[in-house]
Design a protein around this motif. Sequence first.
Motif, PDB file in Angstrom:
ATOM      1  N   LEU A 111     -13.280 -14.476 -14.502  1.00 42.71           N
ATOM      2  CA  LEU A 111     -13.869 -14.859 -13.392  1.00 42.71           C
ATOM      3  C   LEU A 111     -13.148 -14.704 -11.857  1.00 42.71           C
ATOM      4  N   THR A 112     -12.148 -14.565 -12.146  1.00 44.10           N
ATOM      5  CA  THR A 112     -11.541 -14.016 -10.561  1.00 44.10           C
ATOM      6  C   THR A 112     -11.977 -12.646 -10.253  1.00 44.10           C
ATOM      7  N   THR A 113     -12.094 -11.609 -11.261  1.00 49.05           N
ATOM      8  CA  THR A 113     -12.568 -10.479 -10.963  1.00 49.05           C
ATOM      9  C   THR A 113     -14.074 -10.524 -10.505  1.00 49.05           C
ATOM     10  N   ALA A 114     -14.736 -11.206 -11.156  1.00 51.80           N
ATOM     11  CA  ALA A 114     -16.224 -11.289 -10.997  1.00 51.80           C
ATOM     12  C   ALA A 114     -16.379 -12.140  -9.560  1.00 51.80           C
ATOM     13  N   GLY A 115     -15.654 -13.256  -9.284  1.00 50.94           N
ATOM     14  CA  GLY A 115     -15.810 -13.919  -8.004  1.00 50.94           C
ATOM     15  C   GLY A 115     -15.524 -12.787  -6.623  1.00 50.94           C
ATOM     16  N   ALA A 116     -14.528 -11.836  -7.037  1.00 52.62           N
ATOM     17  CA  ALA A 116     -14.246 -10.844  -6.218  1.00 52.62           C
ATOM     18  C   ALA A 116     -15.591  -9.937  -5.608  1.00 52.62           C
ATOM     19  N   VAL A 117     -16.142  -9.648  -6.844  1.00 51.95           N
ATOM     20  CA  VAL A 117     -17.309  -8.911  -6.740  1.00 51.95           C
ATOM     21  C   VAL A 117     -18.549  -9.684  -6.103  1.00 51.95           C
ATOM     22  N   LEU A 118     -18.806 -10.905  -6.340  1.00 53.38           N
ATOM     23  CA  LEU A 118     -19.606 -11.598  -5.789  1.00 53.38           C
ATOM     24  C   LEU A 118     -19.431 -12.127  -4.422  1.00 53.38           C
ATOM     25  N   SER A 119     -18.280 -12.017  -4.021  1.00 55.49           N
ATOM     26  CA  SER A 119     -17.836 -12.400  -2.583  1.00 55.49           C
ATOM     27  C   SER A 119     -17.959 -10.990  -1.693  1.00 55.49           C
ATOM     28  N   GLY A 120     -18.463 -10.040  -2.298  1.00 57.17           N
ATOM     29  CA  GLY A 120     -18.197  -8.806  -1.467  1.00 57.17           C
ATOM     30  C   GLY A 120     -17.215  -7.654  -1.681  1.00 57.17           C
TER      31      GLY A 120
END
Length: 311
Positions: free
Chosen positions: A294-303
């Motif tokens: 989720l940390t990595t996915a959140g990084a992608v989803l935040s640009g």
Amino acid sequence: MIGSGGFCDLAGLPRATFDAVFSRPDVIVAGVFAPAGSVAPAPGGYRVRGRWGFASGCEHADVLYGNGVEVGEDGDGAEGAEGAEGAGVHRLRMALFTRDEVQIEDTWTAAGLCGTGSHHIRADDVVVPAERTFDVMTAADCLDAPILRVPRPALFAVQIAAVALGVARGALDDLRALAAGKVPMFDGEALAANPLFRFDLAGAESGLHAARALLDDLATSAWRRAVRDDPVTLEQRARLRAAAAWATAQAVDVVTTAHRAAGSGAVHADSTLARRLRDIGVLRQHFLVKRDVLTTAGAVLSGGEPAVPVF
């Protein structure tokens, strides 16, 4: 999912090798993606040594595979080519072994998922022909199919999450069957009539259905894109990976709730609820559905960009 998706890990092989491996419809492959070996150039191919854990289904496999770090004669690792996915990290090469080229170590004495037979496999200085290897980061797939158009980590994460949701569904079914006949101490009615039990059951059912709906929605969307041959974008990949990790966590909560609600009826080793708790406890440890996804996915989803070479 054991055995059925192994061919996806081997799609980077030369087509002639791939076709030879899968010349029979009943061939079984097993192996490990984690790079726990070393691969050094040798006359006619590569000299491979390594010990790979979690080789699920290895005892039934006709052929096995292991991933390793490419090394030179001096033992130093080679880095990925400039501009390639995985540039700046050690170059990885997958090697395909015949059954008699590896040893299976009987190590799978696990708390759960005991039936997967995920023992260690070991290769001791096996010379593997070059055509039975490929560069993991740069090799193009030797065939085209919708399932291979879905990025492998996302594809396998969805499969793992689906198993987790199946375990959770079974746990709730077990709980409902038990609650209909179990009368807790000092209660005059069956467990199924207890208000707190009903509250927990409704919450668990809702959480499970929400997780299934989310995973089904995003998996269906990715599959439709793959069938149309539309690339799965990095953002879509992040959503799919996040959904798989979140759905798995929801499944863990559901099974934990079911086990707790069952009371003393779930403490014995032969209880199906106890087994499901052990199984989900092992499954949740898989690196494809760990919390940090989720940390990595959140990084992608935040640009941002994923800070891992394989996502």
